[in-house]
Design a protein around this motif. Sequence first.
Motif, PDB file in Angstrom:
ATOM      1  N   PHE A   1      53.068  18.324  44.095  1.00 50.64           N
ATOM      2  CA  PHE A   1      51.682  18.202  44.552  1.00 50.64           C
ATOM      3  C   PHE A   1      51.658  17.702  45.992  1.00 50.64           C
ATOM      4  CE2 PHE A   1      50.510  19.406  40.650  1.00 50.64           C
ATOM      5  CZ  PHE A   1      49.595  18.687  39.897  1.00 50.64           C
ATOM      6  N   ILE A   2      50.663  18.172  46.753  1.00 46.23           N
ATOM      7  CA  ILE A   2      50.479  17.692  48.124  1.00 46.23           C
ATOM      8  C   ILE A   2      49.028  17.269  48.320  1.00 46.23           C
ATOM      9  CG2 ILE A   2      50.629  18.230  50.587  1.00 46.23           C
ATOM     10  CD1 ILE A   2      52.618  20.410  49.906  1.00 46.23           C
ATOM     11  N   TRP A   3      48.842  16.035  48.775  1.00 48.94           N
ATOM     12  CA  TRP A   3      47.520  15.552  49.170  1.00 48.94           C
ATOM     13  C   TRP A   3      47.462  15.457  50.686  1.00 48.94           C
ATOM     14  CZ3 TRP A   3      50.084  13.731  44.941  1.00 48.94           C
ATOM     15  CH2 TRP A   3      49.395  13.698  43.719  1.00 48.94           C
ATOM     16  N   LYS A   4      46.312  15.812  51.244  1.00 51.31           N
ATOM     17  CA  LYS A   4      46.066  15.638  52.668  1.00 51.31           C
ATOM     18  C   LYS A   4      45.148  14.439  52.848  1.00 51.31           C
ATOM     19  CE  LYS A   4      44.480  18.166  56.780  1.00 51.31           C
ATOM     20  NZ  LYS A   4      43.895  19.442  57.278  1.00 51.31           N
ATOM     21  N   ILE A   5      45.427  13.602  53.835  1.00 50.95           N
ATOM     22  CA  ILE A   5      44.603  12.420  54.081  1.00 50.95           C
ATOM     23  C   ILE A   5      43.465  12.805  55.025  1.00 50.95           C
ATOM     24  CG2 ILE A   5      44.587  10.062  54.982  1.00 50.95           C
ATOM     25  CD1 ILE A   5      47.583   9.986  54.183  1.00 50.95           C
ATOM     26  N   VAL A   6      42.234  12.707  54.512  1.00 51.31           N
ATOM     27  CA  VAL A   6      41.043  13.083  55.263  1.00 51.31           C
ATOM     28  C   VAL A   6      40.046  11.927  55.205  1.00 51.31           C
ATOM     29  CG1 VAL A   6      39.177  14.752  55.489  1.00 51.31           C
ATOM     30  CG2 VAL A   6      41.396  15.496  54.605  1.00 51.31           C
TER      31      VAL A   6
ATOM     32  N   LYS B   1      42.976  14.209  49.562  1.00 50.97           N
ATOM     33  CA  LYS B   1      42.415  15.443  49.032  1.00 50.97           C
ATOM     34  C   LYS B   1      43.568  16.315  48.558  1.00 50.97           C
ATOM     35  CE  LYS B   1      39.474  19.286  50.496  1.00 50.97           C
ATOM     36  NZ  LYS B   1      38.724  19.872  51.632  1.00 50.97           N
ATOM     37  N   LEU B   2      43.587  16.631  47.270  1.00 49.76           N
ATOM     38  CA  LEU B   2      44.653  17.467  46.717  1.00 49.76           C
ATOM     39  C   LEU B   2      44.494  18.886  47.245  1.00 49.76           C
ATOM     40  CD1 LEU B   2      47.064  17.623  44.790  1.00 49.76           C
ATOM     41  CD2 LEU B   2      45.469  18.163  42.954  1.00 49.76           C
ATOM     42  N   ILE B   3      45.488  19.366  48.001  1.00 48.23           N
ATOM     43  CA  ILE B   3      45.349  20.663  48.664  1.00 48.23           C
ATOM     44  C   ILE B   3      46.334  21.715  48.172  1.00 48.23           C
ATOM     45  CG2 ILE B   3      44.385  19.699  50.788  1.00 48.23           C
ATOM     46  CD1 ILE B   3      47.187  20.024  52.048  1.00 48.23           C
ATOM     47  N   HIS B   4      47.377  21.319  47.455  1.00 49.87           N
ATOM     48  CA  HIS B   4      48.389  22.324  47.116  1.00 49.87           C
ATOM     49  C   HIS B   4      49.235  21.851  45.944  1.00 49.87           C
ATOM     50  CE1 HIS B   4      50.734  25.883  47.982  1.00 49.87           C
ATOM     51  NE2 HIS B   4      51.841  25.199  48.032  1.00 49.87           N
ATOM     52  N   THR B   5      49.585  22.772  45.068  1.00 46.88           N
ATOM     53  CA  THR B   5      50.583  22.505  44.037  1.00 46.88           C
ATOM     54  C   THR B   5      51.549  23.674  43.989  1.00 46.88           C
ATOM     55  OG1 THR B   5      49.572  23.603  42.127  1.00 46.88           O
ATOM     56  CG2 THR B   5      48.775  21.396  42.676  1.00 46.88           C
ATOM     57  N   THR B   6      52.769  23.370  43.622  1.00 47.10           N
ATOM     58  CA  THR B   6      53.773  24.414  43.468  1.00 47.10           C
ATOM     59  C   THR B   6      54.883  23.868  42.590  1.00 47.10           C
ATOM     60  OG1 THR B   6      55.158  26.005  44.657  1.00 47.10           O
ATOM     61  CG2 THR B   6      55.080  23.767  45.529  1.00 47.10           C
ATOM     62  N   GLY B   7      55.927  24.657  42.356  1.00 52.56           N
ATOM     63  CA  GLY B   7      57.005  24.224  41.481  1.00 52.56           C
ATOM     64  C   GLY B   7      57.857  23.130  42.096  1.00 52.56           C
ATOM     65  N   ASP B   8      58.439  22.305  41.255  1.00 52.01           N
ATOM     66  CA  ASP B   8      59.292  21.207  41.702  1.00 52.01           C
ATOM     67  C   ASP B   8      60.536  21.709  42.424  1.00 52.01           C
ATOM     68  OD1 ASP B   8      60.313  18.594  41.935  1.00 52.01           O
ATOM     69  OD2 ASP B   8      61.456  18.819  40.095  1.00 52.01           O
TER      70      ASP B   8
ATOM     71  N   THR C   1      53.963  30.664  53.889  1.00 51.52           N
ATOM     72  CA  THR C   1      53.364  29.697  54.799  1.00 51.52           C
ATOM     73  C   THR C   1      51.866  29.600  54.516  1.00 51.52           C
ATOM     74  OG1 THR C   1      52.923  31.320  56.537  1.00 51.52           O
ATOM     75  CG2 THR C   1      55.069  30.226  56.578  1.00 51.52           C
ATOM     76  N   PHE C   2      51.312  28.387  54.682  1.00 54.59           N
ATOM     77  CA  PHE C   2      49.908  28.121  54.386  1.00 54.59           C
ATOM     78  C   PHE C   2      49.245  27.399  55.559  1.00 54.59           C
ATOM     79  CE2 PHE C   2      51.967  28.499  50.298  1.00 54.59           C
ATOM     80  CZ  PHE C   2      51.051  29.211  49.526  1.00 54.59           C
ATOM     81  N   ASP C   3      47.983  27.701  55.747  1.00 51.70           N
ATOM     82  CA  ASP C   3      47.193  27.121  56.831  1.00 51.70           C
ATOM     83  C   ASP C   3      46.640  25.769  56.383  1.00 51.70           C
ATOM     84  OD1 ASP C   3      45.490  26.498  58.879  1.00 51.70           O
ATOM     85  OD2 ASP C   3      44.186  28.243  58.639  1.00 51.70           O
ATOM     86  N   LEU C   4      47.074  24.688  57.050  1.00 50.61           N
ATOM     87  CA  LEU C   4      46.636  23.345  56.673  1.00 50.61           C
ATOM     88  C   LEU C   4      45.184  23.074  57.053  1.00 50.61           C
ATOM     89  CD1 LEU C   4      49.743  21.163  57.563  1.00 50.61           C
ATOM     90  CD2 LEU C   4      48.758  21.504  55.314  1.00 50.61           C
ATOM     91  N   SER C   5      44.625  23.846  57.964  1.00 50.72           N
ATOM     92  CA  SER C   5      43.263  23.588  58.434  1.00 50.72           C
ATOM     93  C   SER C   5      42.215  24.300  57.589  1.00 50.72           C
ATOM     94  CB  SER C   5      43.110  24.025  59.894  1.00 50.72           C
ATOM     95  OG  SER C   5      43.259  25.426  60.011  1.00 50.72           O
ATOM     96  N   ASN C   6      42.647  25.130  56.640  1.00 49.79           N
ATOM     97  CA  ASN C   6      41.717  25.941  55.873  1.00 49.79           C
ATOM     98  C   ASN C   6      41.618  25.450  54.438  1.00 49.79           C
ATOM     99  OD1 ASN C   6      41.248  28.433  53.951  1.00 49.79           O
ATOM    100  ND2 ASN C   6      40.314  28.930  55.919  1.00 49.79           N
ATOM    101  N   ASP C   7      40.408  25.474  53.882  1.00 53.27           N
ATOM    102  CA  ASP C   7      40.186  25.099  52.486  1.00 53.27           C
ATOM    103  C   ASP C   7      39.230  26.121  51.888  1.00 53.27           C
ATOM    104  OD1 ASP C   7      39.467  24.057  50.063  1.00 53.27           O
ATOM    105  OD2 ASP C   7      39.087  22.039  50.795  1.00 53.27           O
TER     106      ASP C   7
ATOM    107  N   SER D   1      46.230  26.627  44.751  1.00 58.87           N
ATOM    108  CA  SER D   1      46.221  26.188  46.138  1.00 58.87           C
ATOM    109  C   SER D   1      44.825  26.276  46.707  1.00 58.87           C
ATOM    110  CB  SER D   1      47.169  27.038  46.980  1.00 58.87           C
ATOM    111  OG  SER D   1      46.988  26.750  48.347  1.00 58.87           O
ATOM    112  N   THR D   2      44.425  25.273  47.478  1.00 63.28           N
ATOM    113  CA  THR D   2      43.156  25.366  48.193  1.00 63.28           C
ATOM    114  C   THR D   2      43.389  25.841  49.613  1.00 63.28           C
ATOM    115  OG1 THR D   2      43.272  23.086  48.957  1.00 63.28           O
ATOM    116  CG2 THR D   2      42.171  23.477  46.870  1.00 63.28           C
ATOM    117  N   MET D   3      44.637  26.113  49.961  1.00 61.24           N
ATOM    118  CA  MET D   3      44.941  26.536  51.326  1.00 61.24           C
ATOM    119  C   MET D   3      45.083  28.055  51.420  1.00 61.24           C
ATOM    120  SD  MET D   3      47.589  23.702  52.802  1.00 61.24           S
ATOM    121  CE  MET D   3      48.772  23.942  51.474  1.00 61.24           C
ATOM    122  N   LYS D   4      44.716  28.581  52.559  1.00 60.06           N
ATOM    123  CA  LYS D   4      44.849  30.007  52.821  1.00 60.06           C
ATOM    124  C   LYS D   4      46.296  30.322  53.178  1.00 60.06           C
ATOM    125  CE  LYS D   4      43.213  33.623  55.971  1.00 60.06           C
ATOM    126  NZ  LYS D   4      42.349  33.905  57.140  1.00 60.06           N
TER     127      LYS D   4
END
Length: 282
Positions: free
Chosen positions: A155-160, A165-172, A194-200, A218-221
Motif C-alpha cells: 500500500f502507498i499513502w500520499k501525505i496531503v 491519502k491511500l493512492i495505490h495498492t499492488t502485490g507485495d 509507471t503512474f502519475d502521482l499528481s493525478n487522482d 489504484s487512484t492514480m493514472k
Amino acid sequence: MKTIIIAIIAALSVQLSLNAECVFKKFYITADNINFRLKPSDKSEIIKTLSRLKFGECLEKDSTLYSIHNKSNYYYKVKLEDNSVGWIFGDFIKFINKKPDSWEFLLKKAEITILNIQRFPFKPVSYTISTDNSKKFILARGTFYFSDGGDSFHFIWKIVDNDIKLIHTTGDYTEIIFNENYIIEYWPENYVRTFDLSNDNGLNILEQYLAGKYSSYSTMKMISEFFPASEMTDSGLPQNTKTKIDFNDSDSKFVVNFLSPENEKLKILQYEIKDGIIIPVN
C-alpha cells in the motif's frame, strides 16, 4: 454549611467538565453500520450509517451514561473527515493517542488501516511500514488474511495537507520506486508500469478493500507500461521463453533478458523511463 455547599458545587462542576471532554482529539470507527445521530440519544434521528475506518475529530463528550445492547458508554459529538457533524455511541469508536499534526499520528493512521481491512475470522497480520526519503509517502507491505486465505499487499499513502491519502495498492512482490512526479512499479519477471502521482481519478480503493474486493486498485493514472510477453511474441521467440528484468534504480533504466528453459540468453532489450514514459534504448 456554606463551605460544604460550595465544595459540592465545585465537585459537581469538575465532574460535568470531565464529562464534556473527549479522551483524545482524533478517533476512528471500529465497526460497520454504525448510527450517526442528530442528538446524543439512542432515540434520536439517524443522519446516516457509517462503516469502520471512518476517521474524525472528537468535539464533545455527553454527560449521560447510556446502556445499549448491554454495553455502557457515552455519546460523543464528532466531526468526520467530510465535515459532517453528529453523535456516535462511544462503544463504536476508538481514540488515537497521538498528536494529530505529528508524523507519529500519520504512521499510526496507516497502521490502523492495515489492521482493520482484513476479513473474519481474525488472523494475525504480518506487515512493515516505512517512508520514502522525502517523507512525502508512507508504504506498508506484508500479508493480511481473508476467510479464503492470505493476500499479499503493498500500500502507498500520499501525505496531503498533513494527512494521508491511500493512492495505490499492488502485490507485495513488486518494488516501488519514487520519482518527483511519478512512481515506477517494477515486477522483476512480469512488467514495469509507471503512474502519475499528481493525478487522482476518484476511485476509493479503501472502500473496495473493506467490501472484500481485494484485487489491486489504484487512484492514480497509469502513464505507461511494458510487458515482456508482447515483445517475446513480436520477436518470434518460443512460448516457453523465460523473461527476467534487471532494473537500475539510479537512472530509471532496465534490461529485459529473454532466456531459454536452460537459461541461455536468447535476446536482450534495453529501456529507459523519461517523464514516466517507457522508451526503448537503441
